[in-house]
Design an enzyme around this catalytic site. Structure first.
Site, PDB file in Angstrom:
ATOM      1  CE1 TYR A  16      -3.156  -2.926   0.513  1.00  0.00           C
ATOM      2  CE2 TYR A  16      -2.102  -3.415   2.760  1.00  0.00           C
ATOM      3  CZ  TYR A  16      -3.207  -3.837   1.682  1.00  0.00           C
ATOM      4  OH  TYR A  16      -3.545  -5.040   1.759  1.00  0.00           O
ATOM      5  CE1 TYR A 144      -7.698  -5.650   2.372  1.00  0.00           C
ATOM      6  CE2 TYR A 144      -7.509  -7.451   3.894  1.00  0.00           C
ATOM      7  CZ  TYR A 144      -6.887  -6.708   2.665  1.00  0.00           C
ATOM      8  OH  TYR A 144      -5.937  -7.013   2.131  1.00  0.00           O
ATOM      9  CG  ASP A 245     -11.978 -13.434   6.295  1.00  0.00           C
ATOM     10  OD1 ASP A 245     -10.834 -13.788   6.909  1.00  0.00           O
ATOM     11  OD2 ASP A 245     -11.493 -12.648   5.399  1.00  0.00           O
ATOM     12  CE  LYS A 274      -3.698 -10.324   8.208  1.00  0.00           C
ATOM     13  NZ  LYS A 274      -4.860  -9.753   7.571  1.00  0.00           N
TER      14      LYS A 274
HETATM   15  C1  LIG Z   1      -5.215 -10.069   5.925  1.00  0.00           C
HETATM   16  C2  LIG Z   1      -6.616 -10.509   5.636  1.00  0.00           C
HETATM   17  C3  LIG Z   1      -7.025 -11.206   4.514  1.00  0.00           C
HETATM   18  C4  LIG Z   1      -6.051 -11.434   3.401  1.00  0.00           C
HETATM   19  O1  LIG Z   1      -4.770 -12.000   3.949  1.00  0.00           O
HETATM   20  P1  LIG Z   1      -3.318 -12.121   3.035  1.00  0.00           P
HETATM   21  O2  LIG Z   1      -2.470 -13.269   3.691  1.00  0.00           O
HETATM   22  O3  LIG Z   1      -3.084 -11.049   3.134  1.00  0.00           O
HETATM   23  O4  LIG Z   1      -3.904 -12.465   1.673  1.00  0.00           O
HETATM   24  C5  LIG Z   1      -8.202 -11.687   4.355  1.00  0.00           C
HETATM   25  N1  LIG Z   1      -9.142 -11.304   5.469  1.00  0.00           N
HETATM   26  C6  LIG Z   1      -9.200 -10.872   6.462  1.00  0.00           C
HETATM   27  C7  LIG Z   1     -10.035 -10.667   7.371  1.00  0.00           C
HETATM   28  C8  LIG Z   1      -7.751 -10.213   6.812  1.00  0.00           C
HETATM   29  O5  LIG Z   1      -7.558  -9.751   7.744  1.00  0.00           O
END
Ligand SMILES: *Cc1c(COP(=O)(O)O)cnc(C)c1O
Length: 424
Positions: A16, A144, A245, A274
Site C-alpha cells: 500500500y 476487508y 473470514d 495470519k
Molecule cells: C489479512 C486478511 C486477509 C488477507 O490475507 P493475506 O494473507 O494478506 O492475503 C483476508 N481477510 C482478513 C479478515 C484479513 O485480515
C-alpha cells in the site's frame, strides 16, 4: 540514507505504498520475543505482531525447531497425489479446534487465496446443484477480505477503491455495516437492512461473507454478537451459505479461540490465515462442512478445481503445528484477558484528548480512532523514539501485540499512543 535503503526505495514495492513518494522504511536485523531490532540500533516493542501473525513472539525456540526438523526431512513435495504427516496433523487439529461441523480442509497459501477458494466453493456448490442463478455475494460495508480480485469485490467499496476497477470487478451486494457495539444493548434495527436485502436478492446470492465480531482492516470495528447470530439464522432461512473470514480474528485474538464462538455459531465455510503459523510463513486454510464438500463435488465436473503449487507446504504445516501446540499448552486465554483489561484501562485515557473520537477494545485488540487522518511518517518517528512499532492507517491507531507482551511493554505501547496524540 544508506545504499540499501536507497535501493529499496527506488526498486521495491512495499504494501500500500507509492512508487513515487514512498513512506520511509526501516531495516530490521533481528527479532526476538516481542522485540524488533533495527539496523540503526533501536529495539522496538512490536504493537502489531507483524499484522496479527506473531502471536507467540519472534524467534520462538519450539517454532524454530519445527522448521529445522522439517527442513531436514523434506521442505516441500507436491500435494497432488502425495500427502505427509505435517498436513495430516494440522488438518486434524484444525477440525478439532474450530466450531463444529467444519470437517473438510483446503490448505491455501495466503489469506486472500483462502477467500478466493471459499467464494469459488460457494459458487460451485450452487452450480453443481443445477442452480445457475446464485452467483453473487452479500457482505456488510467496512469489511476487508484480501487484495485478489474476488476477495477485493467483497471489500468495502470505498476503502477497497472499487471505483478504479469497476469494469473488472464482480458487482456484489453491500449491506450497511453493523452498528451495535459489542458491549452495548442489541438493537433489532441493526439487522433489518440486511434482512431486507436478502428478501429481495436471495435468489441470486451464493453466500454471505463476513468477518465475525471484528471488522479489521476495513475500519477496526467491533460489533454485537447478536448480529452474527442473526446472519446465521438468515442464511438458513434464505438458503444462502455463510462464509466467516477469521483470518484476522482466529487463534485467540478476540478472547475466544475463534470469534464465531462469541455468537455460538458455525459457518458453512471458514477462512483461517495470519496467526496460523505463529507468524513464520504464509499459510491459510479454508474449512467447510460435509454438506458443502458433497455439494461441490456432485455431478460434473466432480472435482474442486483449485490446487496451488505450494499447497500444504510441509515447512508451513510443521510450524503451524508447533504454533497450535503452543496455543494448546500456553496461557493464551489468561494472556489475552490480561491484555484486554490493561488496554481498557490505559487506552481509555486517550478519550480525554481532543484529537481522539473513539477507543475500542476487544481481547488483545486496541483501537484509537482520531478526529483526522494521522501523518504516518511523522507519528512513526515518534513511536520509534518511544521504542515501539505501531503502524496506523487513516484515522486508526491500533495495536494487537504478541500474546506474550508483559504489562510494562504494553504500557510502553499505550503511553506512546497517548503522547503522540497529546502532542498533536
Ligand atoms: C489479512 C486478511 C486477509 C488477507 O490475507 P493475506 O494473507 O494478506 O492475503 C483476508 N481477510 C482478513 C479478515 C484479513 O485480515
Amino acid at each position: 540514507m544508506n545504499n540499501n535503503l536507497e535501493f529499496d526505495q527506488q526498486h521495491i514495492w512495499h504494501p500500500y505504498t507509492s512508487a513515487i513518494t514512498p513512506l520511509p522504511c526501516y531495516q530490521v536485523v533481528k527479532a526476538e520475543g516481542v522485540h524488533i531490532h533495527l539496523a540503526t540500533g533501536e529495539k522496538l516493542v512490536d504493537g502489531v505482531a507483524s499484522w496479527w501473525t506473531a502471536i507467540h513472539g519472534y524467534n520462538h525456540p519450539k517454532l524454530n525447531q519445527a522448521v529445522i526438523d522439517q527442513t531436514q526431512a523434506f521442505a516441500h513435495v507436491m500435494f497432488g497425489g502425495l500427502t505427509h504427516q505435517p498436513a495430516i496433523d494440522l488438518c486434524r487439529k484444525l477440525i478439532d479446534m474450530t466450531p463444529s461441523g467444519l470437517d473438510r480442509v483446503f490448505l491455501a497459501d495466503s489469506g486472500s487465496v483462502s477467500v478466493e477458494v471459499a467464494m469459488k466453493m460457494a459458487l460451485q456448490y450452487w452450480a453443481c446443484q443445477g442452480n445457475d442463478k446464485k452467483h453473487k455475494f452479500i457482505t456488510p460495508r467496512n469489511g476487508y477480505h484480501g487484495d485478489t480480485f474476488a476477495a477485493m469485490s467483497v471489500c468495502d467499496p470505498i476503502n477497497g477503491m472499487h471505483s478504479l476497477f469497476t469494469k473488472a470487478l464482480s458487482q456484489q451486494i453491500f449491506a450497511p455495516a453493523p452498528q451495535t457495539r459489542f458491549d452495548k444493548q442489541w438493537n433489532e434495527d441493526d439487522i433489518s437492512p440486511l434482512e431486507d436485502l436478502l428478501k429481495v436478492h436471495h435468489h441470486e446470492l451464493a453466500a454471505l461473507i463476513i468477518e465475525p465480531i471484528v471488522q479489521n482492516a476495513g475500519g477496526m470495528r467491533i460489533y454485537h454478537p447478536e448480529y452474527l447470530k442473526r446472519c446465521r439464522q438468515l442464511c438458513n432461512e434464505y438458503n444462502i451459505l455463510l462464509i466467516c473470514d477469521e483470518i484476522a480474528t482466529g487463534f485467540g485474538r478476540t478472547g475466544k479461540l475463534f470469534a464465531c464462538e462469541h455468537a455460538d455459531i458455525s459457518p458453512d465455510i471458514l477462512c483461517l490465515g495470519k496467526a496460523l503459523t505463529g507468524g513464520y510463513m504464509s499459510l491459510a486454510a479454508t474449512l467447510c462442512s460435509e454438506d458443502v464438500a458433497q455439494g461441490v463435488c456432485q455431478g460434473e465436473p466432480g472435482v474442486f478445481m483449485h490446487g496451488p503449487t505450494f499447497m500444504g507446504n510441509p515447512l508451513a504445516c510443521a510450524v503451524a503445528n508447533a504454533s497450535l501446540d503452543v496455543i494448546q499448552t500456553n496461557q493464551w486465554q489468561a494472556q489475552v484477558s490480561a491484555i484486554e483489561q490493561q488496554l481498557k484501562q490505559e487506552l481509555t485515557l486517550c478519550l480525554a484528548l481532543d484529537a481522539v473520537v473513539d477507543v475500542r477494545v476487544l481481547g488483545a485488540i486496541g483501537v484509537v480512532e482520531t478526529q483526522s487522518a494521522v501523518d504516518v511518517a511523522e507519528i512513526q518517528k515518534h513511536f520509534i523514539r518511544q521504542g515501539v512499532w505501531i503502524r496506523p492507517f487513516g484515522k486508526l491507531i491500533y495495536i494487537m501485540p504478541p500474546y506474550i507482551v508483559t504489562s510494562e511493554q504494553l504500557s510502553l505501547l499505550t503511553t506512546a499512543i497517548y503522547s503522540a496524540l497529546d502532542a498533536s
